[in-house]
Design a protein around this motif. Structure first.
Motif, PDB file in Angstrom:
ATOM      1  N   GLN A   1      -3.576   6.697   2.637  1.00  0.00           N
ATOM      2  CA  GLN A   1      -2.255   6.087   2.588  1.00  0.00           C
ATOM      3  C   GLN A   1      -1.632   6.147   1.196  1.00  0.00           C
ATOM      4  O   GLN A   1      -2.319   6.257   0.193  1.00  0.00           O
ATOM      5  CB  GLN A   1      -2.309   4.635   3.054  1.00  0.00           C
ATOM      6  CG  GLN A   1      -3.012   3.690   2.090  1.00  0.00           C
ATOM      7  CD  GLN A   1      -2.962   2.249   2.578  1.00  0.00           C
ATOM      8  OE1 GLN A   1      -3.941   1.720   3.130  1.00  0.00           O
ATOM      9  NE2 GLN A   1      -1.826   1.598   2.402  1.00  0.00           N
TER      10      GLN A   1
ATOM     11  N   PHE B   1      -1.984  -4.838   1.645  1.00  0.00           N
ATOM     12  CA  PHE B   1      -3.347  -5.381   1.571  1.00  0.00           C
ATOM     13  C   PHE B   1      -3.951  -5.300   0.170  1.00  0.00           C
ATOM     14  O   PHE B   1      -4.883  -6.028  -0.135  1.00  0.00           O
ATOM     15  CB  PHE B   1      -4.258  -4.637   2.547  1.00  0.00           C
ATOM     16  CG  PHE B   1      -4.035  -5.022   3.973  1.00  0.00           C
ATOM     17  CD1 PHE B   1      -4.626  -6.165   4.500  1.00  0.00           C
ATOM     18  CD2 PHE B   1      -3.217  -4.261   4.796  1.00  0.00           C
ATOM     19  CE1 PHE B   1      -4.422  -6.529   5.822  1.00  0.00           C
ATOM     20  CE2 PHE B   1      -3.006  -4.621   6.116  1.00  0.00           C
ATOM     21  CZ  PHE B   1      -3.604  -5.756   6.639  1.00  0.00           C
ATOM     22  N   PHE B   2      -3.446  -4.398  -0.649  1.00  0.00           N
ATOM     23  CA  PHE B   2      -4.074  -4.194  -1.948  1.00  0.00           C
ATOM     24  C   PHE B   2      -3.404  -5.069  -3.005  1.00  0.00           C
ATOM     25  O   PHE B   2      -2.420  -5.753  -2.741  1.00  0.00           O
ATOM     26  CB  PHE B   2      -4.011  -2.718  -2.342  1.00  0.00           C
ATOM     27  CG  PHE B   2      -4.580  -1.800  -1.297  1.00  0.00           C
ATOM     28  CD1 PHE B   2      -5.613  -2.226  -0.437  1.00  0.00           C
ATOM     29  CD2 PHE B   2      -4.093  -0.506  -1.142  1.00  0.00           C
ATOM     30  CE1 PHE B   2      -6.131  -1.365   0.534  1.00  0.00           C
ATOM     31  CE2 PHE B   2      -4.609   0.346  -0.176  1.00  0.00           C
ATOM     32  CZ  PHE B   2      -5.624  -0.078   0.669  1.00  0.00           C
TER      33      PHE B   2
ATOM     34  N   ARG C   1      -8.654  -5.762  -3.149  1.00  0.00           N
ATOM     35  CA  ARG C   1      -7.808  -6.325  -2.095  1.00  0.00           C
ATOM     36  C   ARG C   1      -7.228  -7.666  -2.522  1.00  0.00           C
ATOM     37  O   ARG C   1      -7.881  -8.443  -3.206  1.00  0.00           O
ATOM     38  CB  ARG C   1      -8.600  -6.463  -0.802  1.00  0.00           C
ATOM     39  CG  ARG C   1      -8.792  -5.122  -0.123  1.00  0.00           C
ATOM     40  CD  ARG C   1      -9.467  -5.219   1.199  1.00  0.00           C
ATOM     41  NE  ARG C   1      -9.406  -3.924   1.881  1.00  0.00           N
ATOM     42  CZ  ARG C   1     -10.180  -2.877   1.572  1.00  0.00           C
ATOM     43  NH1 ARG C   1     -11.076  -2.970   0.628  1.00  0.00           N
ATOM     44  NH2 ARG C   1     -10.034  -1.727   2.237  1.00  0.00           N
TER      45      ARG C   1
ATOM     46  N   ALA D   1      -5.693 -11.391  10.429  1.00  0.00           N
ATOM     47  CA  ALA D   1      -5.651  -9.995   9.983  1.00  0.00           C
ATOM     48  C   ALA D   1      -4.485  -9.704   9.043  1.00  0.00           C
ATOM     49  O   ALA D   1      -4.302  -8.563   8.628  1.00  0.00           O
ATOM     50  CB  ALA D   1      -5.616  -9.054  11.187  1.00  0.00           C
ATOM     51  N   ARG D   2      -3.685 -10.699   8.731  1.00  0.00           N
ATOM     52  CA  ARG D   2      -2.630 -10.514   7.730  1.00  0.00           C
ATOM     53  C   ARG D   2      -3.163 -10.909   6.356  1.00  0.00           C
ATOM     54  O   ARG D   2      -3.864 -11.915   6.239  1.00  0.00           O
ATOM     55  CB  ARG D   2      -1.434 -11.430   8.028  1.00  0.00           C
ATOM     56  CG  ARG D   2      -0.575 -10.992   9.174  1.00  0.00           C
ATOM     57  CD  ARG D   2       0.605 -11.967   9.344  1.00  0.00           C
ATOM     58  NE  ARG D   2       1.500 -11.512  10.392  1.00  0.00           N
ATOM     59  CZ  ARG D   2       2.568 -12.193  10.815  1.00  0.00           C
ATOM     60  NH1 ARG D   2       2.865 -13.369  10.268  1.00  0.00           N
ATOM     61  NH2 ARG D   2       3.327 -11.708  11.776  1.00  0.00           N
TER      62      ARG D   2
ATOM     63  N   GLN E   1      -1.493 -12.328   3.993  1.00  0.00           N
ATOM     64  CA  GLN E   1      -0.906 -13.624   3.628  1.00  0.00           C
ATOM     65  C   GLN E   1       0.238 -13.931   4.578  1.00  0.00           C
ATOM     66  O   GLN E   1       0.585 -13.116   5.413  1.00  0.00           O
ATOM     67  CB  GLN E   1      -0.386 -13.598   2.189  1.00  0.00           C
ATOM     68  CG  GLN E   1       0.829 -12.704   1.993  1.00  0.00           C
ATOM     69  CD  GLN E   1       1.639 -13.063   0.754  1.00  0.00           C
ATOM     70  OE1 GLN E   1       1.345 -12.628  -0.340  1.00  0.00           O
ATOM     71  NE2 GLN E   1       2.678 -13.864   0.932  1.00  0.00           N
ATOM     72  N   THR E   2       0.813 -15.120   4.432  1.00  0.00           N
ATOM     73  CA  THR E   2       1.994 -15.471   5.217  1.00  0.00           C
ATOM     74  C   THR E   2       3.174 -14.590   4.800  1.00  0.00           C
ATOM     75  O   THR E   2       3.284 -14.196   3.644  1.00  0.00           O
ATOM     76  CB  THR E   2       2.396 -16.932   4.948  1.00  0.00           C
ATOM     77  OG1 THR E   2       2.543 -17.111   3.532  1.00  0.00           O
ATOM     78  CG2 THR E   2       1.351 -17.903   5.451  1.00  0.00           C
TER      79      THR E   2
ATOM     80  N   ARG F   1       7.749  -5.930   4.907  1.00  0.00           N
ATOM     81  CA  ARG F   1       6.334  -6.097   5.234  1.00  0.00           C
ATOM     82  C   ARG F   1       5.406  -5.255   4.381  1.00  0.00           C
ATOM     83  O   ARG F   1       4.347  -5.685   3.980  1.00  0.00           O
ATOM     84  CB  ARG F   1       6.089  -5.769   6.703  1.00  0.00           C
ATOM     85  CG  ARG F   1       4.631  -5.985   7.086  1.00  0.00           C
ATOM     86  CD  ARG F   1       4.407  -6.018   8.569  1.00  0.00           C
ATOM     87  NE  ARG F   1       3.019  -6.354   8.860  1.00  0.00           N
ATOM     88  CZ  ARG F   1       2.610  -7.059   9.894  1.00  0.00           C
ATOM     89  NH1 ARG F   1       3.496  -7.498  10.759  1.00  0.00           N
ATOM     90  NH2 ARG F   1       1.344  -7.340  10.087  1.00  0.00           N
ATOM     91  N   GLN F   2       5.804  -3.979   4.143  1.00  0.00           N
ATOM     92  CA  GLN F   2       4.900  -3.103   3.404  1.00  0.00           C
ATOM     93  C   GLN F   2       5.636  -1.908   2.820  1.00  0.00           C
ATOM     94  O   GLN F   2       6.727  -1.557   3.276  1.00  0.00           O
ATOM     95  CB  GLN F   2       3.766  -2.616   4.314  1.00  0.00           C
ATOM     96  CG  GLN F   2       4.192  -1.725   5.466  1.00  0.00           C
ATOM     97  CD  GLN F   2       3.119  -1.674   6.553  1.00  0.00           C
ATOM     98  OE1 GLN F   2       2.902  -2.629   7.291  1.00  0.00           O
ATOM     99  NE2 GLN F   2       2.438  -0.557   6.665  1.00  0.00           N
TER     100      GLN F   2
END
Lengths: 333, 333, 333, 333
Positions: free
Chosen positions: A8, A50-51, A123, A136-137, A139-140, A149-150
């Motif tokens: 990714q 996530f990182f 992470r 699986a998220r 954070q909020t 989101r990303q």
């Protein structure tokens, strides 16, 4: 043998001449989260990244891209990638572990951009008050501003989008998905898209008619739904941020787009939607602008300001640019 | 070394005791396209499915799954997969090319289901009147009924969802994403999800407390937006099709779901949304039903009918099923 | 002669035993704006509400509704309304101008609730930093928490929903849109809806089987799109607020619903969608719960907690309540 | 005294030089339902329209509007309206009951358009196979083509949009909501909107610089959600229908728009969203195109083709048209 070598797009370093204003925009209006700082850089991430970080914001004289970081598909794939990059003669060597990541190997892409590949990542660990109801998220969701989101993709300028796309495919295993040629000059490829995932692109390539290598066109972020793109437009407008282009829909990739500038001058995109394509042997699809490659509804022109790339540069006297500006016909993505 | 061996779920053969009614439902109400027929089977696909077919509808005495077809990541990966399956002792040998695909290797999954892997596929070619304005689409969207875009996932019953998930990960390179244990029995895994793509699963695994191997829970199709799931519910209701469960949102995978039955008795799902996760080294996340693993809003029970799997079977006298029905607490996905 | 006498539901006074926690929830999590305070009350409004306030939050021993404020269609209609209310024997007299409004006439509705009607209102004037890019909006959208656009409807408990609906129609010109009778007792009307606008209701009426008059069921707010209801559910869950019921879709009115409680105990709703009906001579439509009057997808029960109304009260020994709890079958809206 | 005299826009008669092609488009691609025919006209309605028809399609030499039908708020209001129209000197007398309606009174609006007002209507009764699961719907949604829910508004050309808006307000009780003046000529009103309902307009008025009275700009239909506007764009494009303008968002009224032409040449719109405003004493809001009155994102021009009105006409030598074309700056709605 087709191999998935890169897993990714992990982060992009953005250079800004207005670091304070850019930071305030990225956190307060755009809704990113700050992960940390060191001398000269602030590390940011979207709530769903996530990182440790997906954006590194660094002060510089001009708006530009610093480097582009890719995570490989595994430690063995990192070795393989480095081997191939060295064989291709574009390697620049290993760098020490940096905030959020282990050792990385840097290379210069065919368009002159600085990339790095690495496997080890740190992470993000949410503090208790930011732990999500969805385990699986990471954070909020950020309830502030746009709150994408990303990280989604980066689009850069280069002399030869088609050739570069073949290079990314053959050297690093990206899939070459779609490209645009001009209606009046079917030999001139002005835009192409390569991907390491199911979407049309995490790396976009736009024809550059200047002599300045390594320029950036835009950095794009993802929101879950098309409605969220429309909400982003509302949030930005009400915050006084001019919408440069969109909301609209690209024919290439089928994504809904929205372009605007951050205070340092760089162009950002919020997007959603788009197809999911899983074919390793996908053959790149050719578009012409008149088919709606850029604006699928075929009833509007991209504004000239969308021609700007970063840093600013004059047309090259040695390159034959198209007589008619291709971007005005909507070729950029 | 992590390797991507499977590129995608390609098709599923469904067995139906009411082939005519099923076919009429699949084409007229659900909005699939017919690709062809041979003795005993009709081949169907969604408008956005690229291959000859994604559903094979075959007459049988009872509703069930016939076989599940996966395309490998390349011809070399097919060889590697076959080697591994044979080593695992589950191979059932090669079969001749079938409609839409080249030679395939069949194996029996740990839950007793018949799978096949292959590389060569026949791509759907749209006739002129179905050619899309988007050249990267295989055809125009089906304007009839629900009209899902593409096959999404298959969810099957098995004795040991957790162990199977490890098997799919270790043998075939699936990623093991999330699983559910009971609140009152944290050792009992009742549902788990493995994937070959960016979503939470293209293969779901539900605990089976009967002695019948190879049963199906549901087959799921994708629509572009959550609004399309709501539209699907409207279309189905107005066509007189009972909505079994949903529209609602799963905590696991974050997808919006809608379950119903086709006339042969099999359960279908329409879904959209969900996260995009690209980490090869993702560690599976554990959920409990009380966290919203099944119904994220935590305020409703899954109806008992959602316990049905196909073919129907009695509880095994030799398996200790949970005293409290886990499904009533919403564990299934 | 049909006449439009009331122009809109203008505000509702909510009583809370936890005024500080309620206020913090209404502003920080739910995303309302504070307009002002006086002794005992805080005045709040949604970003899209045009008047000084749409919610008045007042401390009290128990959660309940204080009064319900309606704006008439004009000054003449106010006179006409007062005349009719006095003739109906339910008038309680004029009150002095209050924050945000001129003189109001108070009356007791047939369910025992205190209402007021008035014409003169104070409009909210946004300070420069909250002026919207849309000159027809009263201010910029609230980017904090749920941020509903405007007050939508109030639903109250009463002994005779059908009779009350006729009263509101005949006395005050509301339109009587839809009602629900029990499947097993078609003479028992358990819910009905009257409206002064194009939607199914700005006043909902639920059968009360206690002896306590004037109870509240819920207060509802509007968001622009169904996606925003889903986003509201996400925001509330991530803020630790339990979702009592929904997101789902009512058959009656076709609206998408989401119910939850504020810290004082009162039930709130966020909704969107629904039909637009402009017929002055609309004849009320009868539903049975089995048709999906409450949950259109007909596959889930409303949780028992949705029976709670405010203040809490015991069933009346003198009223024959249905043997089977009607709400468990989904009759409430 | 403000009075609601008109309850809704009921139907519009469209004239088409290509009646067969228009009909095929309206039914097959656009997804309307045929109610009946008589000599020269076909009567059509959207699935959610309650009356016999909302569109009357009539053969003619040129594309144009035949007449515009409004239902009054009651029989008394019809008398009152006729009285006022006769007093205003614009009455053309009563006509016999027509398909779907009782006696109607016709008048010529200030822009030269033929309108009619009536109270008695024939309601559509669905045959058993079209009865909806929602008893308050007139029939099941049309699953064919775009399938809009209901007629929304009509926008016509006139010499004096502002003066006309005052006339509709003072004579017939419409509310005057918003209008646009040119940035470079704040005295020239080029667009205004009046309404009988909660939305910004069911009658739009655009400045006409020709000498031909009674011209049509477009007829607009409503879909439930913004996503449905995007879906409509997809359906139209895939059916080979050029999208003239949009999807985009108007600042005025906040509605999401999509414009295209039917085969007779007339312009249609699909829209959704927009505010709900209930204030009888609303003061019209003034916009300039640069504020986004037409295209709220302020980053694109309306195509010149959007200047076309029906029937086509040459600019008047006696009217001073703006030196700069106002429509190119996005003033039309």
């Amino acid at each position: 043998m087709y191999e998935r070598l890169i897993s990714q797009l992990a982060h992009v370093e953005l250079l800004t001449p207005s670091p304070e204003e850019s930071l305030r925009f990225f956190t307060d209006v755009f809704g990113l989260e700050e992960s940390g700082r060191d001398d000269g850089s602030v590390y940011l991430r979207c709530w769903g990244d996530f990182f440790f970080h997906s954006v590194q914001l660094t002060e510089a004289a001009e708006p530009a891209v610093g480097h582009i970081g890719w995570r490989t598909a595994g430690p063995d794939q990192l070795e393989l990638v480095v081997e191939r990059l060295e064989k291709a003669g574009v390697g620049e060597g290993w760098i020490e572990p940096q905030p959020g990541q282990g050792s990385a190997f840097r290379y210069r892409g065919p368009g002159g951009h600085l990339h790095e590949v690495f496997w080890e990542v740190e992470r993000y660990e949410a503090p208790p008050e930011k732990r999500s109801a969805f385990p699986a998220r990471p954070q909020t969701p950020t309830a502030r501003g746009v709150g994408p989101r990303q990280l989604d993709h980066v689009t850069v300028m280069t002399r030869d989008p088609y050739g570069d796309s073949e290079w990314y495919r053959d050297t690093l295993g990206y899939r070459f998905m779609e490209y645009t040629v001009l209606d009046e000059n079917p030999d001139l490829v002005v835009f192409s898209m390569v991907t390491t995932n199911e979407k049309s692109h995490d790396l976009g390539l736009i024809a550059d008619f200047t002599d300045v290598p390594g320029r950036l066109h835009h950095l794009a972020f993802w929101v879950d739904a098309v409605e969220d793109v429309l909400r982003a437009a509302d949030v930005l407008m009400e915050a006084g941020t001019h919408i440069e282009f969109g909301p609209g829909r690209h024919g290439m990739g089928e994504q809904t787009y929205l372009y605007f500038r951050e205070p340092g001058g760089l162009r950002l995109e919020v997007n959603s939607g788009g197809y999911r394509n899983y074919q390793p042997d996908w053959q790149p699809v050719k578009w012409r602008p008149s088919q709606g490659s850029n604006t699928m509804y075929r009833n509007l022109s991209m504004p000239d300001s969308m021609l700007d790339a970063f840093p600013a540069a004059a047309p090259s006297p040695e390159v034959e640019a198209p007589a008619v500006n291709p971007w005005a016909q909507g070729a950029v993505h």
